[in-house]
Design a protein around this motif. Structure first.
Motif, mmCIF file in Angstrom:
data_model
loop_
_atom_site.group_PDB
_atom_site.id
_atom_site.type_symbol
_atom_site.label_atom_id
_atom_site.label_comp_id
_atom_site.label_asym_id
_atom_site.label_seq_id
_atom_site.Cartn_x
_atom_site.Cartn_y
_atom_site.Cartn_z
ATOM 1 N N ASN A 1 3.544 0.351 -6.357
ATOM 2 C CA ASN A 1 3.418 1.291 -7.488
ATOM 3 C C ASN A 1 2.764 0.620 -8.605
ATOM 4 O OD1 ASN A 1 4.538 3.858 -6.089
ATOM 5 N ND2 ASN A 1 6.038 2.604 -5.806
ATOM 6 N N TYR B 1 -6.676 -3.809 -8.929
ATOM 7 C CA TYR B 1 -5.696 -4.470 -8.486
ATOM 8 C C TYR B 1 -5.190 -3.672 -7.172
ATOM 9 C CZ TYR B 1 -4.254 -7.201 -12.677
ATOM 10 O OH TYR B 1 -4.484 -8.121 -13.743
ATOM 11 N N LYS B 2 -5.326 -2.390 -6.835
ATOM 12 C CA LYS B 2 -5.269 -1.868 -5.569
ATOM 13 C C LYS B 2 -5.947 -2.377 -4.477
ATOM 14 C CE LYS B 2 -5.115 2.441 -2.992
ATOM 15 N NZ LYS B 2 -5.215 3.937 -3.213
ATOM 16 N N GLU C 1 -4.508 -4.546 -1.163
ATOM 17 C CA GLU C 1 -4.881 -4.285 0.065
ATOM 18 C C GLU C 1 -5.843 -5.410 0.703
ATOM 19 O OE1 GLU C 1 -5.312 0.606 -0.842
ATOM 20 O OE2 GLU C 1 -7.270 -0.629 -0.813
ATOM 21 N N VAL D 1 -0.203 1.478 -1.452
ATOM 22 C CA VAL D 1 -0.391 1.370 -2.824
ATOM 23 C C VAL D 1 -0.780 2.493 -3.643
ATOM 24 C CG1 VAL D 1 -1.764 -0.123 -4.545
ATOM 25 C CG2 VAL D 1 -1.529 -1.117 -2.544
ATOM 26 N N ASN D 2 -0.064 2.773 -4.660
ATOM 27 C CA ASN D 2 -0.395 3.772 -5.509
ATOM 28 C C ASN D 2 -0.816 3.456 -6.937
ATOM 29 O OD1 ASN D 2 0.670 5.676 -3.317
ATOM 30 N ND2 ASN D 2 2.898 5.111 -4.085
ATOM 31 N N ILE D 3 -1.382 4.180 -7.542
ATOM 32 C CA ILE D 3 -1.891 3.996 -9.055
ATOM 33 C C ILE D 3 -1.290 5.019 -9.720
ATOM 34 C CG2 ILE D 3 -3.764 4.029 -10.499
ATOM 35 C CD1 ILE D 3 -5.343 2.700 -8.364
#
Length: 150
Positions: free
Chosen positions: A37, A72-73, A77, A84-86
């Motif tokens: 996260n 960053y995500k 990945e 992955v959460n934003i």
């Protein structure tokens, strides 16, 4: 039995220390098959007076945060992190990260960079990482050194 982290919350603010925290979080998330996260809190106190004059400041801060976390995500990945959460939110990073957001994502690990405040700033306002360590209900990892790229 080894502890397995499932929900890792990483505080990202654009500093080199938060970049180090991100890099370390990717390795931990990969080893634990955890959800990453990525969090940026737009500190409303820092631009409240100016925003009354110029409303677009909040929009620019939001756009910057979303682009930063989006990059960053993609990096996470590319390194094999599948979940992955934003999260971009407004308020005080000191209280929101360790209390509100950690609870919202049921974080079992918070990772943040050590801040670069000088002694006077630390005395007057305290650092975000210091506050997270004191108030978090889960494990906290404060990153002070760069992570070499694998």
């Amino acid at each position: 039995m080894t502890l397995q982290y499932e929900q890792i919350l990483v505080a990202i603010d654009g500093s080199k220390e938060s970049e180090w925290a991100f890099k370390k979080s990717v390795g931990i998330a990969t080893r634990n098959n955890a959800t990453l996260n990525l969090v940026n809190i737009i500190d409303t106190r820092s631009y409240a007076a100016v925003e009354a004059y110029d409303r677009s400041i909040a929009e620019r801060a939001q756009k910057f945060a979303e682009e930063l976390l989006g990059e960053y995500k993609l990096k996470a990945e590319a390194k094999g992190v599948t979940k992955v959460n934003i999260i971009v939110d407004y308020g005080s990073p000191k209280t929101m990260i360790s209390r509100d957001l950690a609870k919202r994502v049921t974080a079992d690990l918070i990772i943040c960079g050590a801040t670069g405040l000088n002694a006077v700033e630390r005395f007057l306002i305290g650092s975000v990482s210091e506050n997270i360590v004191r108030s978090a209900k889960c494990d906290v990892l404060v990153i002070r050194t760069p992570q070499d790229e694998d």
